[in-house]
Motif scaffolding. Structure first.
Motif, short mmCIF file in Angstrom:
data_model
loop_
_atom_site.label_atom_id
_atom_site.label_comp_id
_atom_site.label_asym_id
_atom_site.label_seq_id
_atom_site.Cartn_x
_atom_site.Cartn_y
_atom_site.Cartn_z
N LEU A 48 0.82 -1.20 0.00
CA LEU A 48 0.00 0.00 0.00
C LEU A 48 0.86 1.26 0.00
O LEU A 48 0.55 2.24 -0.69
CB LEU A 48 -0.92 0.00 1.22
CG LEU A 48 -2.04 -1.05 1.23
CD1 LEU A 48 -2.76 -1.03 2.57
CD2 LEU A 48 -3.03 -0.78 0.10
N ALA A 49 1.95 1.24 0.77
CA ALA A 49 2.80 2.42 0.88
C ALA A 49 3.52 2.73 -0.43
O ALA A 49 3.65 3.90 -0.81
CB ALA A 49 3.81 2.24 2.01
N PHE A 50 3.97 1.69 -1.13
CA PHE A 50 4.73 1.89 -2.36
C PHE A 50 3.88 1.81 -3.62
O PHE A 50 4.41 1.94 -4.72
CB PHE A 50 5.87 0.86 -2.45
CG PHE A 50 6.87 0.96 -1.33
CD1 PHE A 50 7.53 2.15 -1.08
CD2 PHE A 50 7.14 -0.13 -0.53
CE1 PHE A 50 8.45 2.25 -0.05
CE2 PHE A 50 8.05 -0.05 0.51
CZ PHE A 50 8.71 1.15 0.74
N GLY A 51 2.57 1.57 -3.46
CA GLY A 51 1.70 1.50 -4.63
C GLY A 51 1.95 0.28 -5.50
O GLY A 51 1.82 0.37 -6.72
N GLU A 52 2.28 -0.85 -4.89
CA GLU A 52 2.55 -2.09 -5.62
C GLU A 52 1.40 -3.07 -5.37
O GLU A 52 1.26 -3.63 -4.27
CB GLU A 52 3.88 -2.71 -5.18
CG GLU A 52 5.10 -1.86 -5.47
CD GLU A 52 5.42 -1.82 -6.95
OE1 GLU A 52 4.96 -2.72 -7.69
OE2 GLU A 52 6.16 -0.90 -7.37
N ARG A 53 0.56 -3.28 -6.38
CA ARG A 53 -0.61 -4.14 -6.20
C ARG A 53 -0.23 -5.59 -5.92
O ARG A 53 -0.94 -6.30 -5.21
CB ARG A 53 -1.49 -4.07 -7.45
CG ARG A 53 -2.17 -2.73 -7.64
CD ARG A 53 -3.13 -2.81 -8.82
NE ARG A 53 -3.85 -1.56 -9.00
CZ ARG A 53 -4.77 -1.35 -9.94
NH1 ARG A 53 -5.06 -2.34 -10.80
NH2 ARG A 53 -5.38 -0.19 -10.04
N LEU A 54 0.86 -6.05 -6.53
CA LEU A 54 1.27 -7.44 -6.33
C LEU A 54 1.45 -7.75 -4.86
O LEU A 54 0.96 -8.77 -4.35
CB LEU A 54 2.57 -7.71 -7.10
CG LEU A 54 3.25 -9.05 -6.83
CD1 LEU A 54 2.36 -10.20 -7.28
CD2 LEU A 54 4.60 -9.11 -7.52
N PHE A 55 2.14 -6.87 -4.14
CA PHE A 55 2.41 -7.13 -2.74
C PHE A 55 1.18 -6.89 -1.86
O PHE A 55 1.05 -7.48 -0.79
CB PHE A 55 3.58 -6.28 -2.28
CG PHE A 55 4.83 -6.51 -3.09
CD1 PHE A 55 5.37 -7.78 -3.18
CD2 PHE A 55 5.43 -5.48 -3.79
CE1 PHE A 55 6.51 -8.01 -3.94
CE2 PHE A 55 6.56 -5.70 -4.55
CZ PHE A 55 7.11 -6.97 -4.62
N VAL A 56 0.29 -6.02 -2.32
CA VAL A 56 -0.98 -5.84 -1.59
C VAL A 56 -1.77 -7.14 -1.61
O VAL A 56 -2.24 -7.65 -0.58
CB VAL A 56 -1.79 -4.68 -2.19
CG1 VAL A 56 -3.18 -4.63 -1.57
CG2 VAL A 56 -1.08 -3.36 -1.98
N TRP A 57 -1.94 -7.72 -2.82
CA TRP A 57 -2.69 -8.98 -2.93
C TRP A 57 -1.97 -10.13 -2.26
O TRP A 57 -2.60 -11.00 -1.63
CB TRP A 57 -2.96 -9.30 -4.41
CG TRP A 57 -3.99 -8.42 -5.03
CD1 TRP A 57 -3.79 -7.41 -5.91
CD2 TRP A 57 -5.40 -8.47 -4.80
NE1 TRP A 57 -4.97 -6.82 -6.27
CE2 TRP A 57 -5.99 -7.45 -5.61
CE3 TRP A 57 -6.23 -9.26 -4.02
CZ2 TRP A 57 -7.35 -7.21 -5.63
CZ3 TRP A 57 -7.60 -9.03 -4.04
CH2 TRP A 57 -8.14 -8.01 -4.84
N TRP A 58 -0.65 -10.16 -2.39
CA TRP A 58 0.15 -11.22 -1.77
C TRP A 58 0.00 -11.17 -0.25
O TRP A 58 -0.24 -12.19 0.41
CB TRP A 58 1.61 -11.05 -2.18
CG TRP A 58 2.47 -12.26 -2.00
CD1 TRP A 58 2.31 -13.28 -1.10
CD2 TRP A 58 3.64 -12.59 -2.76
NE1 TRP A 58 3.30 -14.21 -1.24
CE2 TRP A 58 4.13 -13.82 -2.25
CE3 TRP A 58 4.33 -11.97 -3.80
CZ2 TRP A 58 5.28 -14.42 -2.76
CZ3 TRP A 58 5.47 -12.58 -4.31
CH2 TRP A 58 5.93 -13.78 -3.80
N GLY A 59 0.17 -9.98 0.32
CA GLY A 59 0.04 -9.85 1.76
C GLY A 59 -1.37 -10.13 2.25
O GLY A 59 -1.57 -10.77 3.29
N ALA A 60 -2.38 -9.65 1.49
CA ALA A 60 -3.77 -9.90 1.89
C ALA A 60 -4.08 -11.39 1.87
O ALA A 60 -4.73 -11.92 2.79
CB ALA A 60 -4.71 -9.13 0.98
N ALA A 61 -3.63 -12.08 0.82
CA ALA A 61 -3.87 -13.52 0.75
C ALA A 61 -3.16 -14.25 1.90
O ALA A 61 -3.71 -15.18 2.50
CB ALA A 61 -3.40 -14.06 -0.59
N GLY A 62 -1.94 -13.83 2.20
CA GLY A 62 -1.22 -14.48 3.30
C GLY A 62 -1.88 -14.26 4.65
O GLY A 62 -2.00 -15.19 5.46
#
Length: 246
Positions: free
Chosen positions: A180-194
């Motif tokens: 969220l802080a860096f505006g990277e959707r991949l890590f947003v979805w990755w973290g949310a799924a985890g």
């Protein structure tokens, strides 16, 4: 090591004189790096000298970073940090094994590299506004750390303790916030799924609560799909003016 240090001291004290003589300059630097590197390898072999070997690995990495071109210096420093981390792990975790002590836990051993890759990736992404290459390298580092975290999390599903599961949950939440802080959707979805999988796994004994969460998620997904596929209202047909037959 003293001989290598003396050679490297000559290389820096006479750097102005050696600027026009690349053969002598690179010979001094290569001999110094080779001497300290061989001493580091010899020190890491034995438990009694493991800390000295780790310090020499850090010194070798520092010399290599100082000698590479400026464009590759940051990448060299990052590789040197990984090498130094491995050497420190040798001194901290892998000593005394011959006397019958247990091997260190593979989960916590991997977490050293998870944290290091995450920090280096975050630093790259923080400076990504200046150069796009920093953002690409930051994504690679952060993805590597997240991948190691995911694999280690999968490895403790059936044999991990509560502390390990809480650690994975906390780092997945950190990954979500970093995305969220860096505006990277991949890590947003990755973290949310985890985070979701960690919570569902922790609630696996509460069947009714788990079923309620799954039902709520399905209802939310259905409503979201209905809102996205809402038919557009028919627009009124354009008014046709009567033909003028005069």
């Amino acid at each position: 090591v003293p001989a290598a240090a003396a050679l490297y001291a000559v290389r820096w004290l006479r750097r102005d004189v050696l600027a026009g003589d690349p053969v002598r300059r690179w010979s001094l630097a290569a001999a110094a790096v080779l001497g300290v590197g061989l001493a580091a390898a010899a020190g890491l072999r034995w438990d009694e000298t493991a800390w000295a070997g780790a310090a020499l690995v850090a010194a070798t990495a520092a010399m290599c970073c100082a000698e590479v071109p400026a464009a590759a210096r940051r990448a060299g420093a990052e590789l040197g940090l990984f090498a130094t981390t491995a050497a420190v792990q040798r001194a901290v975790l892998f000593t005394g094994l011959d006397s019958g002590s247990d091997w260190p836990d593979a989960f916590w051993t991997l977490q050293w590299y998870v944290v290091l890759a995450g920090l280096l990736g975050a630093l790259r992404l923080m400076s990504g506004n200046l150069r796009e290459g920093h953002r690409k390298t930051g994504r690679v580092l952060l993805s590597g750390g997240a991948g190691l975290l995911t694999l280690s999390g999968l490895g403790i599903i059936f044999g991990g303790d509560a502390g390990q599961q809480l650690w994975v949950l906390a780092l997945m939440a950190v990954l979500l916030m970093a995305g969220l802080a860096f505006g990277e959707r991949l890590f947003v979805w990755w973290g949310a799924a985890g985070v979701a999988l960690c919570i569902l796994w922790a609630m696996r004994q509460y069947t009714f609560a788990l079923l309620a969460l799954i039902a709520a998620a399905l209802i939310a997904l259905a409503l979201w799909r209905l809102n996205r596929s809402k038919p557009v209202a028919d627009e009124p047909a354009p008014r046709r003016e009567p033909a003028d037959h005069s």
